[in-house]
Design an enzyme around this catalytic site. Structure first.
Site, PDB file in Angstrom:
ATOM      1  N   GLY A  47       0.839  -1.203   0.000  1.00  0.00           N
ATOM      2  CA  GLY A  47       0.000   0.000   0.000  1.00  0.00           C
ATOM      3  C   GLY A  47       0.868   1.244   0.000  1.00  0.00           C
ATOM      4  O   GLY A  47       1.912   1.294   0.655  1.00  0.00           O
ATOM      5  N   LEU A  50      -0.957   7.497   2.402  1.00  0.00           N
ATOM      6  CA  LEU A  50      -0.182   8.321   3.327  1.00  0.00           C
ATOM      7  C   LEU A  50       0.640   7.470   4.270  1.00  0.00           C
ATOM      8  O   LEU A  50       1.815   7.755   4.517  1.00  0.00           O
ATOM      9  CB  LEU A  50      -1.115   9.230   4.115  1.00  0.00           C
ATOM     10  CG  LEU A  50      -1.673  10.398   3.307  1.00  0.00           C
ATOM     11  CD1 LEU A  50      -2.657  11.188   4.158  1.00  0.00           C
ATOM     12  CD2 LEU A  50      -0.555  11.315   2.835  1.00  0.00           C
ATOM     13  N   GLY A  52       1.479   4.019   4.023  1.00  0.00           N
ATOM     14  CA  GLY A  52       2.432   3.139   3.349  1.00  0.00           C
ATOM     15  C   GLY A  52       3.501   3.892   2.582  1.00  0.00           C
ATOM     16  O   GLY A  52       4.674   3.527   2.596  1.00  0.00           O
ATOM     17  N   SER A 291     -16.400  17.814   1.383  1.00  0.00           N
ATOM     18  CA  SER A 291     -15.611  17.969   2.609  1.00  0.00           C
ATOM     19  C   SER A 291     -16.426  18.528   3.758  1.00  0.00           C
ATOM     20  O   SER A 291     -17.229  19.437   3.619  1.00  0.00           O
ATOM     21  CB  SER A 291     -14.441  18.895   2.372  1.00  0.00           C
ATOM     22  OG  SER A 291     -13.848  19.211   3.613  1.00  0.00           O
ATOM     23  N   ARG A 337     -19.008  13.702  13.250  1.00  0.00           N
ATOM     24  CA  ARG A 337     -19.628  13.084  12.085  1.00  0.00           C
ATOM     25  C   ARG A 337     -20.766  12.124  12.422  1.00  0.00           C
ATOM     26  O   ARG A 337     -21.798  12.120  11.761  1.00  0.00           O
ATOM     27  CB  ARG A 337     -18.559  12.312  11.315  1.00  0.00           C
ATOM     28  CG  ARG A 337     -17.596  13.252  10.693  1.00  0.00           C
ATOM     29  CD  ARG A 337     -16.471  12.540  10.013  1.00  0.00           C
ATOM     30  NE  ARG A 337     -15.702  13.538   9.276  1.00  0.00           N
ATOM     31  CZ  ARG A 337     -14.606  13.267   8.593  1.00  0.00           C
ATOM     32  NH1 ARG A 337     -14.148  12.046   8.554  1.00  0.00           N
ATOM     33  NH2 ARG A 337     -13.982  14.213   7.947  1.00  0.00           N
ATOM     34  N   HIS A 408     -17.717   6.074   4.865  1.00  0.00           N
ATOM     35  CA  HIS A 408     -16.550   6.866   4.520  1.00  0.00           C
ATOM     36  C   HIS A 408     -15.247   6.283   5.049  1.00  0.00           C
ATOM     37  O   HIS A 408     -14.213   6.366   4.402  1.00  0.00           O
ATOM     38  CB  HIS A 408     -16.747   8.259   5.103  1.00  0.00           C
ATOM     39  CG  HIS A 408     -15.617   9.193   4.864  1.00  0.00           C
ATOM     40  ND1 HIS A 408     -15.109   9.424   3.609  1.00  0.00           N
ATOM     41  CD2 HIS A 408     -14.870   9.942   5.700  1.00  0.00           C
ATOM     42  CE1 HIS A 408     -14.110  10.293   3.691  1.00  0.00           C
ATOM     43  NE2 HIS A 408     -13.937  10.601   4.944  1.00  0.00           N
ATOM     44  N   GLU A 432      -5.253   3.438   8.090  1.00  0.00           N
ATOM     45  CA  GLU A 432      -6.639   2.998   8.283  1.00  0.00           C
ATOM     46  C   GLU A 432      -6.750   1.487   8.440  1.00  0.00           C
ATOM     47  O   GLU A 432      -7.719   0.978   8.995  1.00  0.00           O
ATOM     48  CB  GLU A 432      -7.511   3.472   7.096  1.00  0.00           C
ATOM     49  CG  GLU A 432      -9.005   3.312   7.343  1.00  0.00           C
ATOM     50  CD  GLU A 432      -9.870   3.771   6.166  1.00  0.00           C
ATOM     51  OE1 GLU A 432      -9.347   4.456   5.274  1.00  0.00           O
ATOM     52  OE2 GLU A 432     -11.068   3.446   6.156  1.00  0.00           O
ATOM     53  N   ARG A 442     -13.975   8.541  14.275  1.00  0.00           N
ATOM     54  CA  ARG A 442     -12.815   9.374  13.959  1.00  0.00           C
ATOM     55  C   ARG A 442     -13.256  10.815  13.738  1.00  0.00           C
ATOM     56  O   ARG A 442     -14.261  11.071  13.093  1.00  0.00           O
ATOM     57  CB  ARG A 442     -12.126   8.859  12.692  1.00  0.00           C
ATOM     58  CG  ARG A 442     -10.943   9.698  12.287  1.00  0.00           C
ATOM     59  CD  ARG A 442     -10.220   9.122  11.089  1.00  0.00           C
ATOM     60  NE  ARG A 442     -11.001   9.104   9.873  1.00  0.00           N
ATOM     61  CZ  ARG A 442     -11.287  10.186   9.143  1.00  0.00           C
ATOM     62  NH1 ARG A 442     -10.876  11.382   9.525  1.00  0.00           N
ATOM     63  NH2 ARG A 442     -11.992  10.082   8.036  1.00  0.00           N
TER      64      ARG A 442
END
Lengths: 641, 246
Positions: A47, A50, A52, A291, A337, A408, A432, A442
């Site tokens: 992967g 970000l 990996g 966003s 969220r 998400h 993740e 999160r």
């Protein structure tokens, strides 16, 4: 589905003592690897998002011999690239009362007291280094006229600690990591394997020693061996078919590692993002996020009356219900969220939803445009508004956006200790793909923070402690051959069915089932129904799936079929986990467990633990509980009112 | 909507390839272009035919994985849009749509509409970075950056590496892609120490990969989904010239 309970997990390897000293302590106690030996140590990183990408680059910089794998045609395309809003960091550049402790506090509270204090504190500490690192790499964050970095506020926080690059923060951070990675490829420390998909983990003598991958162009099944394996393969939100994930995101790497012995923690913790573009038809292939930063200036509302079909502009203010501002006056449109998502579901269930099918709420910029002027709004959100218009054909400067929650992010993932090591020695899991840090929910702008914290700063230190005992010598041939046979058998089986339904049609049906029965609201009844239906559908899949072509070519149908097969097994474990956890917490809402106001009601007495599931060949998983203790942040019922 | 598709089919690198015609019916105007192809592929699979291979991933216009030449234009006629963000409402009922892969010698076809763009990664490897190992960075506020510079750097940095610029260029040049990175890093103080060596190494690699030169036709910027401006190439040429005369 039956399960049994195994011994509790008591030791997570987190150092003791004051929380602010624990990471320092661990860094000092971690064994170092002499630079000359690093070259002899091989590490596989699967992967290139970000987590990996930054890990592979950093391990390369340190001098390890790294092999990096991704299923895309370039490491720059991993789905971190799509993160829009920003990245949190406790820089307190605004002087608005932020601190490492406050970010720690907000994250533990935002996660609804289901994360580990030690991990979260470290995350908050490291957050400040991430911004420094990214800026030095040339990440073009938004700036003020004085030349300093701009920030904005995000859901679940009352300070302005989110750094951003217009609506493309994930892209810019990922390109920073990608460029660092390519620099190491040029330096010869990292060998890159694009268009390769991991299909199994090689475990020999109790250690993770390599992976079996498929070359997605030629179909060749390859074995790659190493002294340690790092999985950075992202989340499993695509189990729902429709999600904001990229189409290729899948659970195969972590699921197959789970089958090899890595515990899977809190699989039921799924984040439903409140601001996505609603579904428009049966053919829909994915959902697009708008966003969360839009909630800074956009106001969420629905008509006061049920079935009000007037155009939004014709509905006067007194006939609008700005329900988030009404129910949560302290946080208003910026509640976390999970709360925003459920509130949207509730008003739609009341028949006050807007748009086709009544599955939508308005996100309105009328007041922001009047207050700030259109150019200021355009500057802040221009690309998001454009994206919305492109998809829906409606102009959000004139008519309010319509939004609805969508899957998400998945807080669950492979269980890891404080060192980010799974229950298989030598298998590390970051980003993740692991379960740590976010608890049951999160906070916005924390995924980028965690991915980069793990990849740039945490893993490169902790993996050294493991590798210091290496190299671990030759790998048992039999273990490698076994893994390869498992992979080939599965592929042959998929190709042999030759049924009448496409892999996607099964995936769609599974996803619908998961959304209906294990989505925003779960009940014992719905989960039992899902657990009955999933095995039936899986059985049909294995008897009736149609995979065209052969293994020895670029075969996107075969790729898809393999991923769907693993989603079935994961879906079952998710529903079991959701069934066993009879409390509500964060993104996991059990309808049976709510307070008088309809808010999630935790049951700390019985569920203040991580549920780590062990795979067994019999198909009957074993539950191991890791108790969670809170020394610093007092457990309270979350309130954003 | 009912449509006729003429699609490039090529089983592998060594196959000569050909256009194949398909009819698709009941296309909704709200579908994305790729969803329309999904529907066709689902049908092909059920009929036992090989579905059309195409690259795609995020389907929200940012990963840069998708890309096809639609009616002769890279990513189709709608400006500033990736193929995945193109919607069927922009096509007429009954239309015939021609779909081809990116065509450029340094982007060999892998299968159908899938091409090999690894040359882009090698251009970045040549110098598209700031050499700053993890953990070595000073405080982010130690170097202020003029907002205008940060904004301009961001504009260049939005390149998604899709390769439409190459597909559209009559010379098959990768100048816009290469220039975007040189401009992004060259505008920031952090990118200064390696500015000229970066420009030289990246341009030399671009040439070595077999991409053509730039003759300022501007087709690249016209099809660029992110609207990377043509003056990035002027910046690249200026830095390249300085690097070679230093």
């Amino acid at each position: 589905m039956k399960y049994s309970e195994g011994p509790e997990i008591r030791d997570t390897k987190a150092p003791s003592g004051p929380v602010e000293e624990r990471w320092e302590k661990r860094k000092f106690s971690a064994k170092l690897v002499n630079p000359a030996n690093k070259r002899k140590l091989n590490v596989i990183v699967v992967g290139t998002g970000l987590a990996g990408g930054s890990a592979a680059a950093t391990l390369g910089e340190l001098g390890y011999n790294v092999k990096s794998f991704c299923y895309q045609d370039s490491p720059r395309r991993a789905h971190s690239i799509a993160a829009q809003g920003g990245i949190n960091a406790a820089k307190n550049y605004r002087g608005d009362g932020d601190s490492i402790y406050r970010l720690f506090y907000d994250t533990v509270k935002g996660g609804d007291f289901r994360s580990r204090e030690s991990n979260v504190y470290r995350l908050a500490q490291v957050s400040v280094n991430i911004i420094d690192q990214a800026v030095a790499q040339g990440v073009p964050f938004a700036r003020e006229y004085g030349g300093l970095l701009d920030t904005r506020s995000f859901g679940g926080a009352q300070v302005s600690r989110t750094f951003y690059a217009r609506g493309q923060t994930g892209q810019q951070l990922l390109l920073g990591a990608y460029q660092a990675l390519e620099r190491q490829v040029a330096a010869g420390t990292v060998t890159m394997h694009t268009r390769h998909e991991m299909l199994d983990l090689i475990v020999a003598d109790g250690r993770a020693r390599g992976v079996i991958v498929r070359d997605m162009v030629t179909g060749e099944i390859e074995r790659h061996l190493a002294d340690a394996v790092v999985l950075a393969t992202g989340g499993y939100g695509n189990v729902f078919f429709l999600s904001t994930n990229a189409k290729g995101c899948n659970t195969t790497a972590i699921w197959r590692a789970h089958e090899r012995g890595a515990y899977f923690a809190n699989p039921c913790y799924t984040q439903i993002h409140p601001t996505c573009i609603p579904v428009s038809g049966e053919y829909q292939s994915k959902l697009t996020l708008m966003s969360e930063s839009l909630r800074n200036d956009g106001r969420v509302w629905v008509p006061l009356r049920m079935n009000d079909t007037r155009a939004p502009g014709d509905i006067p203010d007194e006939e609008r219900d700005y329900y988030l501002e009404r129910i949560y006056p302290a946080f208003g449109n910026l509640v976390p969220r999970d709360i925003a998502s459920r509130a949207a579901k509730n008003v739609c269930d009341e028949g006050r939803g807007v748009g086709p099918g009544g599955l939508g709420v308005y996100l309105d910029f009328r007041d922001a445009i009047a207050r700030l002027g259109r150019p200021a709004v355009e500057k802040k959100y221009g690309n998001l508004f454009e994206m919305y218009e492109r998809i829906t054909g409606e102009n959000p400067y004139d008519v309010p956006m319509r939004i609805y929650p969508a899957v998400h992010y998945t807080m669950g993932g492979l269980w890891v200790d404080y060192d980010l090591q799974s229950t298989i020695p030598g298998l590390f899991v970051i980003g993740e793909a692991n379960f740590s840090d976010h608890g049951a929910n999160r906070l916005g702008a924390s995924a980028l923070m965690q991915g980069l914290a793990d990849g740039y700063f945490v893993l490169p230190t902790t993996i050294g402690d493991y590798l210091a005992a290496g190299p671990f010598g030759d790998v048992d041939d039999e273990a490698v051959a076994e893994a390869e046979i498992r992979v080939r058998t599965k592929i042959d089986r998929l190709l042999a069915v030759n049924g009448t339904r496409t892999p996607d049609s099964f995936h769609r049906e599974l996803g619908k089932l998961m959304w209906d029965y294990c989505g925003m609201e779960r009940t014992e009844e719905s989960l039992r129904k899902a657990l009955e239906r999933i095995p039936e559908l899986r059985k049909e899949f294995w008897e009736n799936v149609k995979v065209t072509g052969t293994n020895e070519e670029l075969n996107q149908v075969l790729e898809k079929a393999g991923r769907v097969a693993d989603f079935f097994d994961l879906a079952e474990l998710m529903c079991l986990d959701a069934l066993v956890r009879t409390e509500s917490c964060g993104g996991h809402f059990r309808a049976e467990s709510q307070d008088a106001d309809g808010e999630a009601l935790r049951d700390d007495e019985h569920f203040a633990h991580v549920s780590a599931w062990e795979y067994t060949a019999s198909g009957e998983p074993v539950l191991h509980k890791e108790p969670l203790e809170y020394e610093y942040v007092k457990m309270t019922q979350r309130s954003y009112k | 909507m009912n449509l006729t598709l003429r699609v490039w089919r090529q089983s592998g690198r060594d196959d000569a390839g050909r256009m194949v015609t398909y009819q698709v019916e009941d296309v909704s105007p709200d579908m994305s272009f790729l969803e329309m192809l999904d529907v066709l592929n689902e049908r092909l699979i059920v009929e036992g035919d090989d579905p059309i291979a195409f690259d795609h991933d995020c389907r929200e216009g940012i990963c840069g994985m998708c890309g096809m030449v639609i009616n002769g234009v890279a990513h189709g006629e709608q400006r500033a849009t990736t193929t995945c963000q193109l919607h069927m409402r922009h096509f007429e009922d009954g239309a015939t749509i021609t779909i081809e892969p990116w065509r450029a010698a340094p982007f060999p076809v892998v299968k159908d509409l899938v091409v090999d763009r690894s040359a882009f990664d090698r251009i970045i490897q040549a110098g598209g970075f700031v050499s700053v190992p993890a953990g070595s960075a000073p405080d982010a506020h130690s170097v202020p950056v003029r907002k205008e510079d940060a904004d301009a750097a961001f504009d260049a940095a939005t390149c998604i590496g899709c390769g439409a610029c190459v597909a559209a260029c009559p010379n098959g040049s990768a100048s816009l892609f290469t220039a975007a990175k040189i401009t992004h890093l060259g505008l920031l103080p952090q990118g200064q120490p390696e500015r000229l060596s970066r420009a030289k190494a990246m341009v030399d690699q671009m040439d070595a990969e077999g991409f053509g030169g730039c003759t300022n036709t501007g087709e690249c910027t016209a099809v660029c989904p992110k609207g990377i401006p043509l003056d990035a190439i002027a910046q690249m040429n200026s830095d390249y010239l300085k690097a070679n005369t230093k």
